[in-house]
Design a protein around this motif. Structure first.
Motif, PDB file in Angstrom:
ATOM      1  N   UNK A  56      23.750 -28.189 131.561  1.00  0.00           N
ATOM      2  CA  UNK A  56      22.219 -28.647 130.449  1.00  0.00           C
ATOM      3  C   UNK A  56      21.093 -27.995 130.181  1.00  0.00           C
ATOM      4  N   UNK A  57      20.634 -28.691 129.635  1.00  0.00           N
ATOM      5  CA  UNK A  57      19.128 -27.783 129.753  1.00  0.00           C
ATOM      6  C   UNK A  57      17.936 -28.669 129.822  1.00  0.00           C
ATOM      7  N   UNK A  58      16.849 -27.805 130.587  1.00  0.00           N
ATOM      8  CA  UNK A  58      16.705 -28.974 131.876  1.00  0.00           C
ATOM      9  C   UNK A  58      15.272 -28.520 131.276  1.00  0.00           C
ATOM     10  N   UNK A  59      14.801 -27.600 131.427  1.00  0.00           N
ATOM     11  CA  UNK A  59      13.236 -27.316 131.251  1.00  0.00           C
ATOM     12  C   UNK A  59      13.438 -25.547 130.807  1.00  0.00           C
ATOM     13  N   UNK A  60      12.142 -25.112 130.668  1.00  0.00           N
ATOM     14  CA  UNK A  60      12.240 -23.781 130.024  1.00  0.00           C
ATOM     15  C   UNK A  60      10.565 -23.440 129.766  1.00  0.00           C
ATOM     16  N   UNK A  61      10.075 -22.016 129.641  1.00  0.00           N
ATOM     17  CA  UNK A  61       9.022 -21.068 129.491  1.00  0.00           C
ATOM     18  C   UNK A  61       9.347 -20.159 128.830  1.00  0.00           C
ATOM     19  N   UNK A  62       8.387 -19.643 128.801  1.00  0.00           N
ATOM     20  CA  UNK A  62       7.913 -17.957 128.419  1.00  0.00           C
ATOM     21  C   UNK A  62       6.988 -16.905 128.847  1.00  0.00           C
ATOM     22  N   UNK A  76      -1.573 -11.404 129.766  1.00  0.00           N
ATOM     23  CA  UNK A  76      -0.358 -11.701 129.067  1.00  0.00           C
ATOM     24  C   UNK A  76      -0.222 -13.288 129.240  1.00  0.00           C
ATOM     25  N   UNK A  77       0.863 -14.299 128.798  1.00  0.00           N
ATOM     26  CA  UNK A  77       0.449 -15.425 128.179  1.00  0.00           C
ATOM     27  C   UNK A  77       1.760 -16.181 129.722  1.00  0.00           C
ATOM     28  N   UNK A  78       1.975 -17.396 130.103  1.00  0.00           N
ATOM     29  CA  UNK A  78       2.956 -18.077 130.376  1.00  0.00           C
ATOM     30  C   UNK A  78       3.055 -19.677 128.566  1.00  0.00           C
ATOM     31  N   UNK A  79       3.746 -19.299 128.412  1.00  0.00           N
ATOM     32  CA  UNK A  79       3.686 -19.992 127.199  1.00  0.00           C
ATOM     33  C   UNK A  79       5.188 -20.961 127.379  1.00  0.00           C
ATOM     34  N   UNK A  80       4.470 -21.780 125.881  1.00  0.00           N
ATOM     35  CA  UNK A  80       6.078 -22.726 125.473  1.00  0.00           C
ATOM     36  C   UNK A  80       6.657 -23.730 126.715  1.00  0.00           C
ATOM     37  N   UNK A 111      -1.811 -11.068 136.432  1.00  0.00           N
ATOM     38  CA  UNK A 111      -2.730 -12.171 135.910  1.00  0.00           C
ATOM     39  C   UNK A 111      -2.242 -12.963 134.685  1.00  0.00           C
ATOM     40  N   UNK A 112      -2.196 -14.144 134.645  1.00  0.00           N
ATOM     41  CA  UNK A 112      -1.683 -14.426 133.471  1.00  0.00           C
ATOM     42  C   UNK A 112      -2.731 -15.615 133.032  1.00  0.00           C
ATOM     43  N   UNK A 113      -2.514 -15.807 131.793  1.00  0.00           N
ATOM     44  CA  UNK A 113      -3.249 -16.418 130.876  1.00  0.00           C
ATOM     45  C   UNK A 113      -2.622 -18.341 130.622  1.00  0.00           C
ATOM     46  N   UNK A 114      -2.822 -19.290 130.453  1.00  0.00           N
ATOM     47  CA  UNK A 114      -1.819 -20.659 129.791  1.00  0.00           C
ATOM     48  C   UNK A 114      -2.989 -20.880 128.718  1.00  0.00           C
ATOM     49  N   UNK A 115      -2.501 -21.425 127.282  1.00  0.00           N
ATOM     50  CA  UNK A 115      -2.897 -21.666 126.289  1.00  0.00           C
ATOM     51  C   UNK A 115      -2.193 -23.169 125.842  1.00  0.00           C
ATOM     52  N   UNK A 116      -3.204 -23.994 126.403  1.00  0.00           N
ATOM     53  CA  UNK A 116      -3.337 -25.416 126.453  1.00  0.00           C
ATOM     54  C   UNK A 116      -4.225 -26.650 125.964  1.00  0.00           C
ATOM     55  N   UNK A 117      -3.362 -28.204 125.437  1.00  0.00           N
ATOM     56  CA  UNK A 117      -4.540 -28.908 125.423  1.00  0.00           C
ATOM     57  C   UNK A 117      -4.730 -30.232 126.244  1.00  0.00           C
ATOM     58  N   UNK A 118      -3.569 -29.838 127.747  1.00  0.00           N
ATOM     59  CA  UNK A 118      -3.682 -30.449 128.948  1.00  0.00           C
ATOM     60  C   UNK A 118      -4.604 -30.511 129.791  1.00  0.00           C
ATOM     61  N   UNK A 119      -5.653 -30.953 130.677  1.00  0.00           N
ATOM     62  CA  UNK A 119      -6.507 -31.137 131.436  1.00  0.00           C
ATOM     63  C   UNK A 119      -5.818 -32.018 132.571  1.00  0.00           C
ATOM     64  N   UNK A 120      -5.816 -30.576 133.378  1.00  0.00           N
ATOM     65  CA  UNK A 120      -5.412 -31.267 135.122  1.00  0.00           C
ATOM     66  C   UNK A 120      -4.083 -30.595 135.494  1.00  0.00           C
TER      67      UNK A 120
END
Length: 149
Positions: A56-62, A76-80, A111-120
């Motif tokens: 069963x899928x619990x989660x993912x990222x790329x 590069x990015x941590x995405x999704x 180093x990595x980037x993350x694009x997000x609207x989450x704060x914190x």
């Protein structure tokens, strides 16, 4: 128990992960799954971090060269980053990101980037705001960065 798998297009779980990621109700899942169906477009360092309980899928990222903010100097990015509803509020999203960081460091990414609207959320892992950019849908996002050096 949740198991974290670091997948490349040659991984035995790639097809299963593609199907399960494509079936979620968040648009980023089907978008990533469509990209996963074309293994030739994957750069050597790119990965999918796939969290499961049994099958069963619990989660993912790329870990990807590009994300939803077009025409940036960032990569590069941590995405999704996604956690299935039954598994939320257990720290899984942070563990997914940490697994992506380890996968990046193994390939000498500093180093990595993350694009997000989450704060914190990602600040707990020492990501810091470096920019604000509109994504391909016209939404203003925060661009965060973490330096591994």
């Amino acid at each position: 128990m949740i198991t974290y798998h670091t997948l490349t297009p040659n991984s035995p779980l790639w097809s299963q992960a593609t199907t399960q990621i494509g079936d979620i109700d968040w648009p980023a899942g089907p978008h990533l799954a469509k990209r996963m169906q074309t293994p030739a477009v994957w750069q050597p360092f790119e990965r999918v971090i796939y969290a499961t309980t049994g099958e069963q899928l619990a989660g993912f990222c790329a870990l990807l060269a590009e994300d939803i903010v077009p025409d940036t100097p960032y990569s590069p990015f941590v995405s999704s980053v996604y956690v299935a509803p039954d598994y939320r509020h257990q720290g899984i999203s942070l563990r997914l990101v940490q697994q992506a960081e380890r996968a990046a460091q193994v390939t000498d990414i500093t180093g990595l980037y993350i694009v997000t609207r989450h704060v914190g959320l990602y600040e707990h892992l020492n990501y810091a705001l470096v920019d604000r950019r509109e994504d391909q849908f016209g939404r203003l996002n925060r661009v965060l960065y973490k330096d591994f050096t």
